[in-house]
Design an enzyme around this catalytic site. Structure first.
Site, PDB file in Angstrom:
ATOM      1  N   THR A  74      39.071  36.701  37.621  1.00 51.97           N
ATOM      2  CA  THR A  74      39.732  36.744  36.360  1.00 51.97           C
ATOM      3  C   THR A  74      41.172  36.193  36.311  1.00 51.97           C
ATOM      4  O   THR A  74      41.799  36.034  37.480  1.00 51.97           O
ATOM      5  CB  THR A  74      39.940  38.212  35.849  1.00 51.97           C
ATOM      6  OG1 THR A  74      40.834  38.903  36.619  1.00 51.97           O
ATOM      7  CG2 THR A  74      38.603  38.864  35.843  1.00 51.97           C
ATOM      8  N   ASP A  75      41.701  35.892  35.328  1.00 55.78           N
ATOM      9  CA  ASP A  75      43.021  35.464  35.268  1.00 55.78           C
ATOM     10  C   ASP A  75      43.665  35.914  34.119  1.00 55.78           C
ATOM     11  O   ASP A  75      43.128  36.827  33.574  1.00 55.78           O
ATOM     12  CB  ASP A  75      42.973  33.660  35.044  1.00 55.78           C
ATOM     13  CG  ASP A  75      42.505  33.237  33.848  1.00 55.78           C
ATOM     14  OD1 ASP A  75      42.376  34.098  32.582  1.00 55.78           O
ATOM     15  OD2 ASP A  75      41.920  32.131  33.520  1.00 55.78           O
TER      16      ASP A  75
END
Lengths: 144, 144, 144, 144
Positions: free
Chosen positions: B18-19
């Site tokens: 994820t970011d």
């Protein structure tokens, strides 16, 4: 940063870019395309961090990459950005990767859409982003 | 692993996928496509590590991805592989990402060529790899 | 998942774990420690994604790793977790990496603190997390 | 690059550094420590790529990191390197991460050993590497 620099971004291939085959692991090339995009936005006065909190979000809904020559640890690579398409609610960017002598190494294409962060619905591109994108040189859609 | 399982591979979206936008960072999806490919080869008796030392190398010369719905931390995702094209010295694989209910999340396509590791020249696909690839279900070329 | 399985987590070394030296790039080992932690929480009924939205956050404020033997593409690795310390507002976890024959490959240690996501201030560990952590076997602090 | 610059390396926190918690995912900080090390070697006339083919290899056998303050998308971070220890066959480097105002953000420590790439046996550090390392400022061992 002048307009002629606007689309240029350089990087050195780092150990974390490479894999046991000794070349860039193919998804890692896209990190550098995104870094070039981040720098382009920054030099246009647009911060990704602010877009994440204030919107709109600009998720990538499509990407494509052509790998033309191996990139190895320590290689210096230059990225040149271009504008392939600019719509009401989306835009397509091109990235040409080359070595110092201009030898083509890779091509990348990313398609972004503007969405409202809360609802996920498409919305028009903000004017300041549209103005920034029009400063990029135009290119034909080249990466498969 | 039966033939019907051969093209199925599952993963959980991890924090490193994820970011700051809260979804999979777009290049990371390709890691999971490559993991599915790695598992497919392994279950066909082919080890990537052995290919790296004994050849041929099978570099990816093109990839494309369509992101259809956001994938978030903790989501369980299933990948189904298919064979889009099988040539003398290259092959194209498809990957469909879906959630447990079958909702499409993403599509990926990778094009691989067989090369001699020492010379970098194209060479025919090994027979055991060709046989493995023919066991994958066929699909049309769907990811942009 | 029984208590004896609770601290076991296996993974295969993937191409994206490796670098041009042919072994795991040292920070990537920590991804697998965090995956083991994520799975441990999940099997204890705790979801990282829910902690991110409802709190508390459990950021890692310290980590350490000893690399005892090279891990290469395709290697199968087992991770065993332990509880090194459990405080009012923090906890320390240990991770032992070994091959199928039990040969030690690496050791990792992570120190987590519970903080209020909005204020960033330390706060007590939730009871369900404390209960989960007490089910892990105890270990001495071993990774430098 | 003067001696005073030798230990300074700057980077911008990119989207791929961050995770769904909105901060740097803890192993990714180590990428930047390794980038600083790579740049330090390069400016000392030593190329990692050449070490990988000609030897010796300098694998990291231990690392440790203290995370002192969150680093977020777009943050500009400066890394200052130091020499914590220099032995016959190994060396320990320190990395202090700070923002533009000098506020400490993180500390990292890496321990490297020189090995023969073919046999894996420890061997003395090459003289040019030893000379480069002595140009770094000394520091006490500070990261836990």
């Amino acid at each position: 940063m002048t307009d002629s620099d606007l689309q240029a971004f350089g990087f050195t291939v780092r150990l974390q870019d490479t894999d046991a085959a000794g070349v860039i692991f193919f998804p890692h090339l896209l990190h550098h395309a995104h870094d070039a995009y981040d720098e382009f936005l920054r030099h246009s006065g647009i911060e990704l961090a602010r877009l994440l909190t204030e919107g709109p979000h600009l998720p990538i809904v499509h990407c494509a990459a052509d790998y033309l020559a191996p990139m190895r640890l320590g290689d210096r690579v230059l990225v040149r950005m271009s504008r392939i398409a600019l719509g009401e609610r989306s835009f397509t960017l091109g990235y040409r990767f080359a070595d110092a002598a201009g030898k083509p190494l890779a091509r990348v294409r990313t398609v972004h859409v503007a969405i409202d962060a809360a609802t996920g619905k498409a919305r028009p591109l903000p004017q300041h982003l549209r103005r920034a994108l029009t400063r990029l040189p135009e290119a034909e859609d080249e990466a498969g």
